[in-house]
Design a protein around this motif. Structure first.
Motif, mmCIF file in Angstrom:
data_model
loop_
_atom_site.group_PDB
_atom_site.id
_atom_site.type_symbol
_atom_site.label_atom_id
_atom_site.label_comp_id
_atom_site.label_asym_id
_atom_site.label_seq_id
_atom_site.Cartn_x
_atom_site.Cartn_y
_atom_site.Cartn_z
ATOM 1 N N LEU A 56 0.866 -1.167 0.000
ATOM 2 C CA LEU A 56 0.000 0.000 0.000
ATOM 3 C C LEU A 56 0.905 1.221 0.000
ATOM 4 C CD1 LEU A 56 -3.033 0.604 0.199
ATOM 5 C CD2 LEU A 56 -2.818 0.469 2.664
ATOM 6 N N ILE A 66 -1.615 1.084 -4.869
ATOM 7 C CA ILE A 66 -1.045 -0.207 -4.504
ATOM 8 C C ILE A 66 -0.020 -0.571 -5.572
ATOM 9 C CG2 ILE A 66 -1.524 -2.675 -4.174
ATOM 10 C CD1 ILE A 66 -4.367 -1.845 -3.278
ATOM 11 N N ILE A 89 -4.811 -6.103 -7.915
ATOM 12 C CA ILE A 89 -4.385 -4.847 -7.277
ATOM 13 C C ILE A 89 -5.259 -3.682 -7.732
ATOM 14 C CG2 ILE A 89 -2.035 -5.631 -6.792
ATOM 15 C CD1 ILE A 89 -1.099 -3.747 -9.116
#
Length: 175
Positions: A56, A66, A89
Motif C-alpha cells: 500500500l 497499490i 491490485i
C-alpha cells in the motif's frame, strides 16, 4: 502517508472534478479521522495481497495506490505480470479508495468491475491508482488506472471501472 508527506487536502482534491466527491471528501475529513489506519489494517489482513507481494503506497480520502514488483511467481507464460495479478491490485485500489470515504461502521464489497488490459504488464514496478468517481450512500463508482513503471517512466497498462457496495451489519464483512 500523512497529509504533510502527501500534500494538502486541496492538492488531493485537484484530481476530482465532481463536486459530490469534493463534498464527500470534506465531510469525510471531519467525520472519519482514522481512515488511513483503518485502510492499512484492512490491507494487512489480505492474504492475496501478501501472496502477490503488494504494498500500500498511498492512502488519501478517495485515493489509494497499490504497487507490486514483477516476479516469476506472478507472471504468465510470456514473462509479463499475469492479468489476474493486475486485476487484483486494481480491484483492491478501487475498493480501498471507496472504503476511505465510508463511515467506520461499514465494510466494502465489489459488486462488479470491468478491466481493459491495454499493454503488457512489464517493468520495474506495477502501480494501481484507485480513485472514487462518484460516492453514494450504498454504491460507489471507482476507477483504477494501472501503470508499468520502468526507468522512472510510467505507461498505462490497464483501466478498471468498478462499483463498490457499502455493507453494514453483515456477519463477516467489516474493515
Amino acid at each position: 502517508m500523512s497529509q504533510a508527506q502527501d500534500g494538502s487536502i486541496a492538492d488531493n482534491l485537484r484530481d476530482f472534478h465532481d463536486s459530490t466527491i469534493v463534498g464527500a471528501i470534506m465531510k469525510h475529513e471531519t467525520e472519519n479521522a482514522g481512515y488511513e489506519d483503518r485502510i492499512r489494517a484492512s490491507f494487512a489482513k489480505q492474504g492475496l495481497m501478501a501472496t502477490l507481494g503488494a504494498a500500500l503506497i498511498k492512502v488519501a480520502p478517495g485515493l489509494v495506490e497499490i504497487a507490486i514488483h514483477p516476479a516469476p511467481a506472478i507472471s504468465q507464460q510470456h514473462g509479463f505480470v499475469h492479468g489476474g495479478a493486475v486485476s487484483a491490485i486494481a480491484d483492491s485500489a478501487a475498493g480501498y479508495a471507496a472504503l476511505s470515504l465510508m463511515p467506520p461502521d461499514r465494510g466494502v464489497l465489489t459488486t462488479e468491475f470491468k478491466i481493459n488490459l491495454v499493454a503488457p504488464a512489464a517493468g520495474d514496478r506495477i502501480i494501481a491508482r484507485g480513485r472514487v468517481i462518484k460516492a453514494g450512500r450504498t454504491l460507489t463508482l471507482a476507477q483504477t488506472e494501472v501503470f508499468a513503471e520502468s526507468g522512472g517512466q510510467e505507461k498505462l497498462i490497464a483501466l478498471l471501472t468498478a462499483t463498490m457496495m457499502a455493507v453494514e451489519g453483515r456477519d463477516g464483512v467489516s474493515d
